[in-house]
Motif scaffolding. Structure first.
Motif, mmCIF file in Angstrom:
data_model
loop_
_atom_site.group_PDB
_atom_site.id
_atom_site.type_symbol
_atom_site.label_atom_id
_atom_site.label_comp_id
_atom_site.label_asym_id
_atom_site.label_seq_id
_atom_site.Cartn_x
_atom_site.Cartn_y
_atom_site.Cartn_z
ATOM 1 N N ALA A 210 0.840 -1.198 0.000
ATOM 2 C CA ALA A 210 0.000 0.000 0.000
ATOM 3 C C ALA A 210 0.878 1.252 0.000
ATOM 4 O O ALA A 210 0.577 2.236 -0.698
ATOM 5 N N TYR A 213 2.245 1.568 -3.457
ATOM 6 C CA TYR A 213 1.184 2.107 -4.315
ATOM 7 C C TYR A 213 1.080 3.623 -4.192
ATOM 8 O O TYR A 213 1.045 4.347 -5.196
ATOM 9 N N LYS A 217 1.692 6.718 -6.895
ATOM 10 C CA LYS A 217 0.737 7.800 -7.163
ATOM 11 C C LYS A 217 1.412 9.162 -7.030
ATOM 12 O O LYS A 217 1.216 10.052 -7.869
ATOM 13 N N ASN A 240 -1.934 1.519 -10.831
ATOM 14 C CA ASN A 240 -3.157 0.799 -11.192
ATOM 15 C C ASN A 240 -2.917 -0.704 -11.239
ATOM 16 O O ASN A 240 -3.768 -1.499 -10.800
ATOM 17 N N LYS A 243 -2.560 -2.108 -7.634
ATOM 18 C CA LYS A 243 -3.880 -2.184 -6.995
ATOM 19 C C LYS A 243 -4.667 -3.371 -7.528
ATOM 20 O O LYS A 243 -5.313 -4.107 -6.756
ATOM 21 N N GLU A 247 -6.024 -6.504 -5.406
ATOM 22 C CA GLU A 247 -7.443 -6.872 -5.405
ATOM 23 C C GLU A 247 -7.586 -8.371 -5.643
ATOM 24 O O GLU A 247 -8.450 -9.030 -5.055
ATOM 25 N N TYR A 257 -9.046 -6.549 2.675
ATOM 26 C CA TYR A 257 -7.658 -6.964 2.487
ATOM 27 C C TYR A 257 -7.206 -7.820 3.663
ATOM 28 O O TYR A 257 -7.445 -7.483 4.827
ATOM 29 N N PRO A 274 -4.489 1.134 3.473
ATOM 30 C CA PRO A 274 -5.100 1.264 2.146
ATOM 31 C C PRO A 274 -6.219 2.312 2.116
ATOM 32 O O PRO A 274 -6.379 3.013 1.109
ATOM 33 N N MET A 279 -7.198 3.430 -1.656
ATOM 34 C CA MET A 279 -7.274 2.137 -2.328
ATOM 35 C C MET A 279 -8.600 1.428 -2.112
ATOM 36 O O MET A 279 -8.858 0.394 -2.735
ATOM 37 N N ASP A 281 -12.397 1.156 -2.579
ATOM 38 C CA ASP A 281 -13.449 1.657 -3.451
ATOM 39 C C ASP A 281 -14.718 1.945 -2.649
ATOM 40 O O ASP A 281 -14.913 1.416 -1.543
#
Length: 421
Positions: A210, A213, A217, A240, A243, A247, A257, A274, A279, A281
């Motif tokens: 995380a 990630y 970004k 992307n 991630k 997932e 997670y 996350p 991360m 949604d």
């Protein structure tokens, strides 16, 4: 310590026994050292009840921490080690900007860490966070350009393994040499280990990835600022892709997670790290927040992680609209919060751990515990730069601000002067 500073020994109070007659404060001389760049320009005070009073106490604690731990001219990791560390420096930097606005000490710390990096895998991403925070504060693109190639190395793009994630056991010797890490590189998740909420330390670690990630970004943001369009596109794709892999490979049957590839356990950290990094949604957010609230409840309303990760738990909660839970955590009276430092230990500087029982050799001068110094202005007052260098900014007070506030927030253009009635 540098010769210009001399010996420094933090102390809390002195007991003198057997003194005969009156004792005057004139009999004691106290010398102290702090950065010459320190100036208390950012001031926040609340009024209107117990919550306001308690926030003022926490602000006094964390703001004094920012002042006191600047004595070396760089942000140091407590008195036991007296060295900059990346995660500590990032939290200190955010509080320093809110208090002082100066960029000299944060940059000097950053430059030190370029030459002397530390060992945790996640700490590499914090250098990217520091560079981006500097740009948001100053709008100075030259600093980003100077360190851009080094930041690309720190992104750990070269450490993505065949699993599609960073596997700490498979980071090549060549990359370790590039990173200039003198100790074995390893995942930390939280510190001390007892504060990981039972997190399983697996090779393909959810928390570590995380951070990677979020590093991708931010590298995309930095590349955009520098006009490096191909890098921007690549780092966006890397984020992307990572991630998507997470997932597929670390999502448990309940949709949350787990702690890493091969785990069936979900620590609080695998939820809120996350969450803080965007991360989670929208269709998963409710379950994550519900489970986090349960985790907090299992600790009696205290933090389920350490003093360090409180930064990210609070960010994740405020950014998800869970302001009430975030404020309750900040003010909780358990052994796992700032009020414990104040009420039990009469703290004047934040501690390395919530309580001595969690770390027998804990440092009582640790600025990684000073998260409220930046969380309160950013999320309770809701004052944030929306363009680099504070060219544009916003104020969005939290719904928990049901009492009055006065504040001065330093920016490169002067102070933002606020009265909230």
């Amino acid at each position: 310590m540098p010769a210009s500073i001399g010996a420094v020994m933090p102390f809390r109070y002195i007991d003198i026994y057997g003194w005969k007659g009156d004792f005057s404060e004139k009999f004691i001389k106290v010398e102290f050292s702090r950065s010459s760049k320190y100036e208390s320009r950012g001031v926040i005070s609340f009024s209107g009840g117990q919550t306001a009073d308690e926030l003022n106490r926490i602000l006094e604690l964390t703001n004094h921490t920012i002042e006191a731990t600047s004595f070396a001219g760089v942000f140091v990791d407590g008195d036991r080690e007296r060295l900059p560390y990346e995660a500590d420096a990032y939290i200190n930097q955010l509080g320093w900007f809110a208090n002082v606005g100066d960029v000299t000490v944060p940059r000097r710390t950053f430059e030190y860490l370029v030459k002397h990096p530390s060992w945790p895998t996640e700490w590499q991403a914090h250098m990217i966070f520091m560079a981006w925070a500097d740009y948001l504060q100053t709008g100075d693109i030259k600093f980003l350009r100077k360190h851009y190639d080094w930041l690309k190395t720190l992104s750990l793009e070269e450490a993505i393994s065949e699993s599609g994630m960073v596997d700490v056991t498979k980071i090549s010797p060549e990359l370790k040499e590039k990173l200039k890490v003198t100790y074995p590189l390893g995942d930390i998740v939280d510190w001390p280990p007892s504060q990981r909420d039972g997190h399983e330390m697996l090779a393909n670690n959810t928390v570590t990835n995380a951070f990677v990630y979020m590093g991708f970004k931010r590298m995309a943001d930095i590349a955009r600022a520098l006009g490096e369009e191909s890098d921007r596109s690549r780092f966006s794709d890397l984020a992307n892709s990572l991630k998507a892999v997470m997932e597929a490979k670390v999502r448990g049957q309940d949709g949350l997670y787990v702690d890493g590839i091969g785990s069936t356990h979900t620590s609080a950290h695998s939820l809120f790290i996350p969450l803080a990094f965007g991360m989670v949604d929208n269709n998963q957010r409710g379950d994550v927040l519900k489970t986090l609230a349960t985790k907090v409840g299992s600790y009696g309303g205290g933090f389920p992680g350490s003093v360090f990760t409180a930064q990210y738990l609070l960010e994740g909660l405020f950014e998800s609209g869970e302001d009430d839970l975030a404020l309750a955590l900040m003010l909780n009276k358990t052994e796992r919060g700032w009020m414990n430092m104040l009420n039990k230990y009469d703290a004047t500087i934040t501690h390395e751990a919530w309580d001595v029982q969690f770390k027998y050799n804990e440092d009582w001068t640790h600025a990684w515990g000073a998260a409220p110094a930046n969380i309160i202005p950013r999320f309770i007052l809701g004052i944030n730069a929306t363009e680099p260098g504070w060219a544009r900014w916003e104020i969005k007070p939290s719904k928990v601000l049901t009492f009055s506030a006065k504040a001065k927030i330093p920016t490169p253009h002067g102070l933002i002067d606020i009265m909230y009635d």
